[in-house]
Design an enzyme around this catalytic site. Structure first.
Site: not given
Length: 386
Positions: A175-177, A179
């Site tokens: 999920c960080d990707a 951003f």
């Protein structure tokens, strides 16, 4: 501004093909720059906390807090600036500091950083973490209008778009990707006037969302390995910072997305769902714990995730997407909470070190991406303040 830089011509397609040969498990390993003290640390003895940071939302107060953190972080981190995601998150914060809070100073430092790296992305062509720095290059392009500043980012994204698209092996599998890469593509679309970058981002966003977003919890799992993980209290394991990355990404993508873009309403709906859920999970101290659904399991708040949430909430109020009466108290309480963890020298504490799940840390633990999140938050709280 005349071009002063020679952009290296890289064989992007060749590099992209090469990266596909890397075993999947190796992608995402820490880069050498992530293992140095420049990125962050936890001092053995915590310095005294600041006593000059009033919590009232006035522009004077917010400006002072931003400068205090920004000055400390710039002095500490500038010698170790790199192209990886840790610093890319900090750079976005520096670029967001308003002029009234000495923003020109930090943006000049960003120009020098970009010149040092010749406007190049990180080495892993298909990895979002190494694309995140492109957002800062594009911000500088919009300030100086020198195409040399954006050409390597455009070449890199062209190479990514040319790769085979496999829904079973999503490009953004964590999920960080969301951003790291989508805000770059959205800004690149606006810079070039070419909607293909936004269309590519849109397709990949909803592939990742379909895999990791919980329709019942209105939160994102960190990656597929978390779908069946639970907290000690039995609740699903939703990482605070991971959801902070996504909540902030929604704001940054929507900022660049045209009002008439076909799926814009879907992004706003997801953003509002997350806002409603996150507001209900706010702690008594105004902040959020590393694991969102089991606050009792974590003794300290996590300030990188909390700061990203503040940024997202304040952005929504400022853009008339969130109801001010309902959400401004959330921002006020959270901002006061963040201020209570700033030390006299400007260090922002209670930031979880590099990791991919909730974990323990010390009260004075400080990392560059958390300072970047705080400066992003401050940029919107400043707009909100009187």
């Amino acid at each position: 501004m005349n071009s002063k830089f020679t952009c290296r011509r890289l064989s992007w397609i060749g590099l992209a093909a090469a990266i596909l040969l890397i075993p999947h498990g190796l992608v995402g390993q820490l880069q050498p720059s992530e293992q140095t003290a420049w990125v962050g640390d936890t001092p053995a003895t915590a310095p005294p906390l600041a006593t000059d940071l009033p919590p009232e939302l006035t522009r004077k107060n917010v400006r002072h807090a931003m400068e205090k953190v920004a000055d400390w972080q710039l002095a500490k981190a500038e010698p170790g600036f790199s192209q990886d995601w840790t610093f890319a998150a900090l750079y976005t914060g520096f670029m967001a500091v308003p002029k009234a809070a000495n923003g020109n100073k930090y943006q000049q430092a960003m120009l020098q950083m970009a010149q040092k790296f010749n406007w190049q992305l990180g080495p892993r062509v298909a990895h979002a973490d190494d694309e995140a720095i492109g957002r800062t290059y594009l911000d500088l392009y919009f300030r100086y209008h020198d195409r040399a500043m954006m050409t390597p980012t455009q070449q890199g994204m062209d190479a990514v778009i040319a790769l085979p698209d496999d829904r079973e092996k999503p490009l953004w599998w964590w999920c960080d990707a969301l951003f790291m890469a989508p805000p770059v593509l959205a800004k690149l679309s606006r810079a070039t006037g070419d909607r293909k970058y936004l269309d590519f981002m849109d397709r990949e966003w909803w592939i990742t969302s379909g895999l990791l977003y919980s329709p019942s919890n209105h939160l994102f799992f960190r990656d597929r390995s978390f779908l069946d993980k639970h907290e000690a209290n039995g609740g699903s394991l939703f990482w605070s910072r991971g959801n902070g990355w996504v909540f902030a990404a929604l704001a940054r993508v929507l900022t660049e997305m045209p009002q008439d873009y076909p799926s814009r309403a879907k992004y706003i709906a997801q953003y509002k769902e997350m806002a409603e859920e996150l507001a209900g999970l706010q702690g008594a101290d105004g902040l959020w714990r590393p694991g969102l659904l089991d606050a009792a399991a974590y003794p300290l708040p996590e300030n990188s995730g909390s700061a990203f949430f503040v940024y997202g909430f304040a952005w929504g109020i400022n853009n008339s997407i969130l109801d001010r009466a309902k959400y401004q108290p959330v921002v006020q309480k959270a901002w006061a909470g963040l201020l209570s963890h700033i030390y006299q020298d400007g260090r922002l504490g209670c930031i979880q070190p590099i990791g991919g799940s909730p974990s323990g840390f010390g009260a004075a633990s400080s990392y560059v991406f958390g300072s970047g999140a705080f400066l992003l938050a401050g940029s919107e709280v400043y707009r909100l303040a009187h």
